[in-house]
Design a protein around this motif. Structure first.
Motif, PDB file in Angstrom:
ATOM      1  N   CYS A 154       0.848  -1.195   0.000  1.00  0.00           N
ATOM      2  CA  CYS A 154       0.000   0.000   0.000  1.00  0.00           C
ATOM      3  C   CYS A 154       0.878   1.237   0.000  1.00  0.00           C
ATOM      4  O   CYS A 154       1.784   1.368   0.820  1.00  0.00           O
ATOM      5  N   ALA A 158      -5.506   2.988   1.156  1.00  0.00           N
ATOM      6  CA  ALA A 158      -6.279   1.781   0.854  1.00  0.00           C
ATOM      7  C   ALA A 158      -7.538   1.865   1.702  1.00  0.00           C
ATOM      8  O   ALA A 158      -7.519   1.518   2.883  1.00  0.00           O
ATOM      9  N   LEU A 166      -5.657  -5.361   0.081  1.00  0.00           N
ATOM     10  CA  LEU A 166      -4.335  -5.307   0.699  1.00  0.00           C
ATOM     11  C   LEU A 166      -4.126  -6.483   1.641  1.00  0.00           C
ATOM     12  O   LEU A 166      -3.052  -7.094   1.672  1.00  0.00           O
ATOM     13  N   CYS A 176       3.184  -1.964   3.717  1.00  0.00           N
ATOM     14  CA  CYS A 176       2.736  -0.610   3.386  1.00  0.00           C
ATOM     15  C   CYS A 176       3.894   0.339   3.629  1.00  0.00           C
ATOM     16  O   CYS A 176       4.821   0.038   4.395  1.00  0.00           O
TER      17      CYS A 176
END
Length: 268
Positions: A154, A158, A166, A176
């Motif tokens: 990410c 998201a 995700l 992320c």
């Protein structure tokens, strides 16, 4: 005048060359033994024609080793390196393209993993609906259906169903960036029409909410009741909170944690 008599007209030369080449291609005579038309030497006939070959990306061609035509589009370059980028709302057109890319990756190699970068508001935005939850469900089901392992990352945001995508990545392969923002919320709907139609749509929205909560609970390790409770109101998570919740497994803090560089970067 003397030069004009020695050099034939360009149209006559072209027609003579085409006729001679047609004879050569039919196998009746070789290029070296073919009789050259008036004004054309045998060396011209024996000279190989420039190689023109079409390439897969767009309408480009190679002419004597030089590339002619527009450059390949960026999504095609990324897909060639097994990278899928989700950078907009999950509308039907976007989900159709992503599902097609995932199926192509399965066809190309069922053993190699792929990367999915997500920066998406999901199927709902502040301005209203941008898609249906089933668009996100189609992508998630395809990710679980194909054999290649999904590495989800990410960057940016998201939100909603994008957070579910995700979390759908392979366990231990979800990440992320430090400033990424993840948001959980329940499905939204704007329905108009007769009372029965509104009631049917409301039942579908509630059903999609249960499906979304169950998918998140399965991937995060949380209970369905807790996920439903957290989705009842908008819930924002930063990178570390996302790790604690179980949506991702780690935060990419250094360049050493980044995935491998795509191969086409060495040729740019």
């Amino acid at each position: 005048p003397c030069v004009a008599r020695r050099i034939p007209h360009s149209a006559e030369m072209a027609s003579a060359l085409l006729a001679c080449l047609a004879v050569v291609q039919q196998g009746h005579v070789s290029p070296r033994s073919a009789a050259a038309p008036r004004g054309v030497s045998r060396s011209t006939l024996a000279r190989p024609a420039p190689l023109v070959s079409m390439v897969s990306a767009g309408a480009a061609a190679n002419y004597d080793g030089a590339r002619i035509g527009p450059p390949p589009d960026l999504p095609s370059l990324l897909l060639h390196n097994r990278i899928v980028y989700v950078g907009t709302g999950l509308v039907p057109q976007v989900s159709e393209l992503i599902v097609a890319e995932l199926l192509y990756l399965q066809f190309e190699s069922s053993e190699k993993h792929y990367y999915m970068y997500i920066n998406s508001p999901g199927t709902a935005s502040r301005d209203g609906m941008t898609g249906f939850e089933t668009d996100a469900f189609a992508i998630a089901d395809t990710m679980r259906y194909i054999q290649p392992e999904a590495h989800t990352i990410c960057l940016g945001m998201a939100y909603g169903t994008a957070a579910m995508l995700l979390a759908t990545g392979a366990k231990g392969k979800r990440a992320c960036l430090p400033n990424a923002s993840i948001m959980m919320h329940q499905p939204r709907s704007r329905t108009q029409g007769q009372a029965e139609d509104i009631a049917l749509r409301a039942k579908e929205v509630l059903f999609n909410r249960r499906v979304l909560a169950s998918m998140l609970a399965e991937r995060t390790g949380q209970t369905p009741d807790k996920v439903l409770s957290d989705m009842s109101r908008t819930k924002y998570l930063n990178a570390q909170q996302c790790v604690d919740y179980g949506i991702v497994d780690r935060v990419l803090d250094t360049t050493a944690d980044l995935p491998q560089v795509p191969s086409f970067m060495d040729k740019l």
